[in-house]
Scaffold this active site. Structure first.
Site, PDB file in Angstrom:
ATOM      1  CB  CYS A 113      -0.935   0.001   1.199  1.00  0.00           C
ATOM      2  SG  CYS A 113      -1.894  -1.503   1.304  1.00  0.00           S
ATOM      3  CG  HIS A 253      -3.229   3.052   2.167  1.00  0.00           C
ATOM      4  ND1 HIS A 253      -3.843   2.660   0.994  1.00  0.00           N
ATOM      5  CD2 HIS A 253      -3.253   1.974   2.991  1.00  0.00           C
ATOM      6  CE1 HIS A 253      -4.216   1.396   1.109  1.00  0.00           C
ATOM      7  NE2 HIS A 253      -3.869   0.955   2.305  1.00  0.00           N
ATOM      8  CG  ASN A 283      -6.802  -1.257   1.225  1.00  0.00           C
ATOM      9  OD1 ASN A 283      -6.059  -0.801   0.360  1.00  0.00           O
ATOM     10  ND2 ASN A 283      -6.358  -1.786   2.347  1.00  0.00           N
TER      11      ASN A 283
HETATM   12  O1  UT7 Z   1      -3.925  -1.624   3.584  1.00  0.00           O
HETATM   13  C1  UT7 Z   1      -3.003  -1.597   4.634  1.00  0.00           C
HETATM   14  C2  UT7 Z   1      -3.027  -2.754   5.510  1.00  0.00           C
HETATM   15  N1  UT7 Z   1      -4.319  -3.054   6.082  1.00  0.00           N
HETATM   16  C3  UT7 Z   1      -4.771  -2.455   7.164  1.00  0.00           C
HETATM   17  O2  UT7 Z   1      -4.154  -1.534   7.676  1.00  0.00           O
HETATM   18  C4  UT7 Z   1      -6.029  -3.003   7.763  1.00  0.00           C
HETATM   19  C5  UT7 Z   1      -6.072  -2.688   9.200  1.00  0.00           C
HETATM   20  N2  UT7 Z   1      -7.145  -3.391   9.919  1.00  0.00           N
HETATM   21  C6  UT7 Z   1      -8.446  -3.123   9.742  1.00  0.00           C
HETATM   22  O3  UT7 Z   1      -8.845  -2.299   8.947  1.00  0.00           O
HETATM   23  C7  UT7 Z   1      -9.423  -3.851  10.666  1.00  0.00           C
HETATM   24  O4  UT7 Z   1      -8.687  -4.567  11.632  1.00  0.00           O
HETATM   25  C8  UT7 Z   1     -10.385  -4.812   9.917  1.00  0.00           C
HETATM   26  C9  UT7 Z   1     -11.395  -4.006   9.119  1.00  0.00           C
HETATM   27  C10 UT7 Z   1      -9.594  -5.715   9.003  1.00  0.00           C
HETATM   28  C11 UT7 Z   1     -11.152  -5.665  10.915  1.00  0.00           C
HETATM   29  O5  UT7 Z   1     -11.859  -4.828  11.834  1.00  0.00           O
HETATM   30  P1  UT7 Z   1     -11.753  -5.107  13.408  1.00  0.00           P
HETATM   31  O6  UT7 Z   1     -12.617  -4.125  14.060  1.00  0.00           O
HETATM   32  O7  UT7 Z   1     -10.282  -5.076  13.755  1.00  0.00           O
HETATM   33  O8  UT7 Z   1     -12.394  -6.521  13.536  1.00  0.00           O
HETATM   34  P2  UT7 Z   1     -11.751  -7.861  14.104  1.00  0.00           P
HETATM   35  O9  UT7 Z   1     -10.748  -8.412  13.163  1.00  0.00           O
HETATM   36  O10 UT7 Z   1     -11.323  -7.649  15.527  1.00  0.00           O
HETATM   37  O11 UT7 Z   1     -13.031  -8.832  14.113  1.00  0.00           O
HETATM   38  C12 UT7 Z   1     -14.143  -8.541  14.936  1.00  0.00           C
HETATM   39  C13 UT7 Z   1     -15.210  -9.563  14.627  1.00  0.00           C
HETATM   40  C14 UT7 Z   1     -14.708 -11.003  14.629  1.00  0.00           C
HETATM   41  O12 UT7 Z   1     -15.723 -11.816  15.190  1.00  0.00           O
HETATM   42  P3  UT7 Z   1     -15.642 -12.275  16.738  1.00  0.00           P
HETATM   43  O13 UT7 Z   1     -14.351 -13.057  16.826  1.00  0.00           O
HETATM   44  O14 UT7 Z   1     -15.625 -11.024  17.536  1.00  0.00           O
HETATM   45  O15 UT7 Z   1     -16.865 -13.086  16.881  1.00  0.00           O
HETATM   46  C15 UT7 Z   1     -14.569 -11.326  13.164  1.00  0.00           C
HETATM   47  O16 UT7 Z   1     -14.704 -12.713  12.908  1.00  0.00           O
HETATM   48  O17 UT7 Z   1     -15.745  -9.344  13.330  1.00  0.00           O
HETATM   49  C16 UT7 Z   1     -15.725 -10.569  12.581  1.00  0.00           C
HETATM   50  N3  UT7 Z   1     -15.578 -10.241  11.169  1.00  0.00           N
HETATM   51  C17 UT7 Z   1     -16.628  -9.966  10.374  1.00  0.00           C
HETATM   52  N4  UT7 Z   1     -17.951  -9.906  10.626  1.00  0.00           N
HETATM   53  C18 UT7 Z   1     -18.759  -9.569   9.599  1.00  0.00           C
HETATM   54  C19 UT7 Z   1     -14.435 -10.157  10.441  1.00  0.00           C
HETATM   55  N5  UT7 Z   1     -14.735  -9.827   9.172  1.00  0.00           N
HETATM   56  C20 UT7 Z   1     -16.075  -9.698   9.100  1.00  0.00           C
HETATM   57  C21 UT7 Z   1     -16.979  -9.354   8.072  1.00  0.00           C
HETATM   58  N6  UT7 Z   1     -18.303  -9.302   8.359  1.00  0.00           N
HETATM   59  N7  UT7 Z   1     -16.570  -9.073   6.819  1.00  0.00           N
END
Ligand code: UT7
Length: 326
Positions: A113, A253, A283
């Site tokens: 990125c 980004h 993204n």
């Molecule tokens: O491009 C440069 C590099 N990338 C980044 O910098 C990305 C940085 N990270 C993020 O943007 C966020 O961490 C994400 C958007 C990827 C994830 O958001 P989060 O608030 O950190 O969620 P999480 O990974 O902690 O997951 C929370 C919950 C989980 O369920 P449980 O374990 O709490 O039951 C996931 O399984 O959300 C669940 N989950 C989803 N639920 C519905 C993960 N993906 C999805 C989804 N829809 N698409």
């Protein structure tokens, strides 16, 4: 050392729009979750006949037109991508004949990125030393072909697009005030594509285990992203003798709207000074900064004399900041 300018910018976004509701039909997700956690409402997905170099070439043509230069004027082509047409040759080489740049040097850079910002910084050095007059920098991505459409933790985030800039020894657009790049490979496995290289050559097993797709630990990346982007910004501001107050626009980004909000808070820059279009493009990795930048230029938000902070963070890990006076 000579000055380096951004002489023109161009972008290309594929026509097909895919909404969160479309994703609801494919994986266990909801429109609400995607909007709340990421800020994304829709994204662009390339047509089956398109490849990454097609997207890049479209953006490059627009950038050359905006800069008022032709193929003969371009001395070097740099393509930043994490979703190349092929591993060999480079996407820059595939793109080159589409732009009439045969014979000119062309290479890819792999900085995920942060690729577009890395590309600008490389171009800046060639121009400052007087080696080249016009360098075409392209950030082109077709992440939809490299992600697992069954992995909801990543597929709803990533998308396709391209952006390009002509970095030149002649003025006309923005002057590059400075650039700062960083990487830390100890975090490589926070965002990577395991198979298909020498570490894990392609085999039936790697295909069966779905190892030819990006794997991301989003949560861990999130925390490092905000701190890294704020730190690199402060380093660069100090280097060029400016402060946070001198930033008119942050063009970051577009990884996650919450990351951008936290960054603005940390840098004490008001939210309405952050260029955000993640809701419409998702993204797009190396394409995301030029896609946001071009939009803010075309709609008149960016005025002559404004100081722009381009700041990015991505796989590698890599992170970078560039300051431009428009
Ligand atoms: O491009 C440069 C590099 N990338 C980044 O910098 C990305 C940085 N990270 C993020 O943007 C966020 O961490 C994400 C958007 C990827 C994830 O958001 P989060 O608030 O950190 O969620 P999480 O990974 O902690 O997951 C929370 C919950 C989980 O369920 P449980 O374990 O709490 O039951 C996931 O399984 O959300 C669940 N989950 C989803 N639920 C519905 C993960 N993906 C999805 C989804 N829809 N698409």
């Amino acid at each position: 050392m000579a000055e380096a300018y951004i002489k023109g910018i161009g972008t290309y976004a594929p026509q097909r729009v895919m909404t969160n509701f479309d994703w609801e039909k494919l994986v266990d997700t909801t429109n609400e979750w995607i909007i709340q956690r990421t800020g994304i409402k829709e994204r662009r997905i390339a047509a089956p006949e398109e490849v990454t170099s097609d997207l890049g070439a479209q953006a490059a043509k627009e950038a050359m037109e905006a800069a008022g230069v032709s193929s003969e004027d371009i001395d070097l082509l740099i393509c930043a991508t994490a979703s190349p047409d092929t591993i060999l040759p480079s996407t820059a080489c595939w793109m080159q004949p589409k732009l009439g740049l045969e014979g000119k040097p062309a290479f890819d850079i792999s900085a995920a990125c942060s690729g577009f910002a890395y590309g600008l910084a490389i171009a800046e050095q060639f121009v400052r030393t007087g080696k080249y007059r016009n360098v075409l920098v392209v950030g082109a991505e077709m992440l939809s072909r490299m992600m697992d459409w069954k992995d909801r933790s990543i597929c709803v985030l990533l998308a396709d697009g391209a952006g390009a800039a002509v970095v030149s020894s002649e003025g006309g657009g923005g002057r590059i005030l400075g650039s700062r790049l960083h990487a830390d490979g100890t975090y490589a496995e926070l965002l990577w594509l395991p198979a298909g290289g020498t570490k894990m050559p392609a085999s039936h097993e790697t295909v069966d285990k779905r190892l030819h797709y990006y794997i991301m630990k989003g949560n861990e990346l999130f925390k490092i992203a905000v701190k890294s982007m704020a730190d690199v910004t402060r380093e660069l501001l100090e280097e060029v003798g400016l402060s946070e107050k001198d930033i008119d626009w942050i063009i970051p980004h577009q990884a996650n709207i919450r990351i951008l909000q936290s960054l603005a808070k940390r840098l004490r820059v008001s939210w309405d000074r952050v260029v955000v279009n993640i809701e419409r493009y998702g993204n797009t990795s190396a394409a995301s900064i030029p896609l946001a930048w071009d939009e803010a230029l075309k709609d008149g938000r960016i005025k002559r004399g404004d100081r722009l902070l381009l700041v990015s963070f991505g796989g590698g890990l890599t992170w970078s900041a560039i300051l431009v006076e428009w």
